[in-house]
Design an enzyme around this catalytic site. Structure first.
Site, PDB file in Angstrom:
ATOM      1  N   LYS A 106       0.770  -1.402  -0.205  1.00 41.11           N
ATOM      2  CA  LYS A 106      -0.105   0.073  -0.087  1.00 41.11           C
ATOM      3  C   LYS A 106       0.915   1.409   0.191  1.00 41.11           C
ATOM      4  O   LYS A 106       1.995   1.173   0.550  1.00 41.11           O
ATOM      5  CB  LYS A 106      -0.848   0.114   1.163  1.00 41.11           C
ATOM      6  CG  LYS A 106      -2.148   0.908   1.190  1.00 41.11           C
ATOM      7  CD  LYS A 106      -3.227   0.149   0.400  1.00 41.11           C
ATOM      8  CE  LYS A 106      -4.440   0.700   0.426  1.00 41.11           C
ATOM      9  NZ  LYS A 106      -5.626  -0.059   0.220  1.00 41.11           N
TER      10      LYS A 106
HETATM   11  N1  GLU Z   1      -7.315  -0.094  -3.433  1.00 39.54           N
HETATM   12  C1  GLU Z   1      -7.804  -1.123  -3.625  1.00 39.54           C
HETATM   13  C2  GLU Z   1      -7.961  -1.927  -2.384  1.00 39.54           C
HETATM   14  O1  GLU Z   1      -7.901  -1.518  -1.277  1.00 39.54           O
HETATM   15  C3  GLU Z   1      -7.379  -1.850  -4.910  1.00 39.54           C
HETATM   16  C4  GLU Z   1      -6.060  -2.422  -4.873  1.00 39.54           C
HETATM   17  C5  GLU Z   1      -5.606  -2.995  -5.987  1.00 39.54           C
HETATM   18  O2  GLU Z   1      -6.306  -3.141  -7.186  1.00 39.54           O
HETATM   19  O3  GLU Z   1      -4.378  -3.351  -6.156  1.00 39.54           O
HETATM   20  O4  GLU Z   1      -8.452  -3.074  -2.468  1.00 39.54           O
END
Ligand code: GLU
Length: 416
Positions: A106
């Site tokens: 993240k």
């Molecule tokens: N931000 C989204 C989540 O929290 C998608 C993450 C992604 O597609 O890599 O799952």
């Protein structure tokens, strides 16, 4: 305060409960409760007024046992390293529950993007990516959109990385515009996944989703699409709130109109289809389904007792604190946990990454069909595990995830 205010500690509490039931090996326990890599960078930007400002950004690669780190980048004034680390851990468990070959990562920048011009936003995005360029890549770590980031920002991510490596590398990021290697269906995928698991939950609990009442907190990419697709399968969306206001109508809201209104006004506040409502009232509504699709720590020890919904589908990451989780469990509310309920986004990100690497793009119907299969499978894996271990769905989802990651950790062994 619950979990000492740390979101990472809240994640650890959830993890520990499942690891105990699973009888997880102590050594593997230690490995899975530590982030592999945490990066902090300073991003100096020349603002439009000529002054220089420095923004702090993070990228955490929590675990890469199953594949490249995967997870979004959020732009928010309240971003902290603790939060980003928890979110990266949740991505690890989410990818494992969804059975996609990714680890968890993240990113975040401490910034209120609404206060930046488009040029400043682009400069900040490019500088942040330049600062972490050695750590990301199609085989290493693949960012995506999250809170306050979108396909245009992903286009800048892709371009900045590509300029550094000297060739166009579409698979470095997902959630891109369709024209440059994005996948059909990706924008809607998280909301589509929320709709699918909610529909499966209703089937399991024996109520008809047609005519079921739904309240949604949050009207960004996840909340708006969840509401729209639930309405399309016959559910009645009676209340929605967003960062600024909320609207309630017991006869049901016209979600398509609300989406148009929100595009124009950047909020649903003032939408004429109902009366104003706030979050506290929305949470306490007597509805069949509640979809928290905003930020962390929304359902707490304070308000969990007032919730009347039969099903909670967690569109957001971490909307329920550990205290609240226990209260909801004791009260018999069927909570579809974040790492299952919102896994549709990363699942279609996986499809996007696969399409980019093959240079072969699928019809939207194929993307959606594959997503449907994956989400239904994940829902039933978790449901069966909860029955086998006589536990709630959150703990069961962790059991599924931890055992998948632990198995491969043991097979791979410890290096050095
Ligand atoms: N931000 C989204 C989540 O929290 C998608 C993450 C992604 O597609 O890599 O799952």
């Amino acid at each position: 305060m619950e979990s000492g205010g740390s979101i990472f500690n809240a994640m650890l509490q959830e993890f520990d409960g499942a690891a105990r039931l699973l009888g997880l090996d102590q050594g593997i326990w230690k490995v899975l409760t530590h982030p592999k890599r945490q990066i902090a960078v300073s991003c100096p930007i020349q603002m439009d007024n000529g002054e220089i400002e420095v923004f702090t950004g993070y990228r955490v690669q929590y675990n890469i046992t199953l594949g490249p780190a995967k997870g979004g980048i959020r732009y928010h004034p309240n971003v902290t390293l603790d939060e980003v680390t928890a979110l990266a851990a949740w991505m690890t468990w989410k990818c494992a529950v969804a059975h996609v070959p990714f680890g968890g990562g993240k990113g975040g920048i401490i910034v209120d993007p609404n206060r930046l011009s488009r040029r400043e936003l682009e400069a900040l995005t490019r500088r942040y990516i330049a600062e972490i360029v050695d750590a990301i890549g199609p085989e290493k770590d693949v960012p995506a959109p999250d809170v306050n980031t979108n396909d245009q920002i992903m286009a800048w991510v892709m371009d900045t990385y590509s300029m550094h490596v000297g060739h166009t590398a579409t698979a470095v990021v997902t959630g891109k515009p369709i024209e440059m290697g994005g996948s059909l269906g990706r924008r809607e995928a998280t909301g589509r996944g929320v709709m699918i698991v909610t529909r499966e939950a209703a089937k399991h609990l024996g109520f008809d989703i047609k005519g079921a009442t739904v309240a949604v907190q949050g009207f960004g990419n996840v909340g708006s699409v969840s509401a729209d697709l639930l309405a399309k399968i016959g559910a009645k969306i009676v209340a929605v709130t967003d960062w600024k206001g909320g609207v309630y109508n017991e006869k049901g809201l016209d979600i398509a109109k609300m989406i148009d209104y929100a595009k124009q006004h950047k909020t649903i506040e003032g939408f004429s289809g109902g009366e104003p409502i706030d979050n506290a009232k929305l949470f306490a509504l007597d509805v069949d389904v509640l979809v928290p699709a905003a930020l962390e720590n929304q359902i707490t020890g304070q308000n969990a007792g007032s919730i009347k919904a039969r099903v909670i589908a967690e569109g957001a990451n971490g909307p329920t604190t550990p205290d609240a989780h226990q209260i909801l469990h004791d009260r018999g509310i069927f909570v579809i946990p974040d790492i299952l309920a919102n896994a549709g986004g990363v699942t279609t990100s996986y499809f996007e990454w696969v399409q980019d690497r093959h240079g072969l793009f699928w019809e939207e119907s194929e993307v959606n069909h594959r997503l449907e299969t994956k989400m239904v499978e994940a829902f039933h894996d978790v449901l069966e595990t909860s029955i086998r271990y006589k536990t709630d769905l959150r703990t069961a989802a962790y059991i599924v995830a931890i055992s998948r990651v632990a198995t491969v950790t043991k097979m791979r062994g410890m290096y050095a």
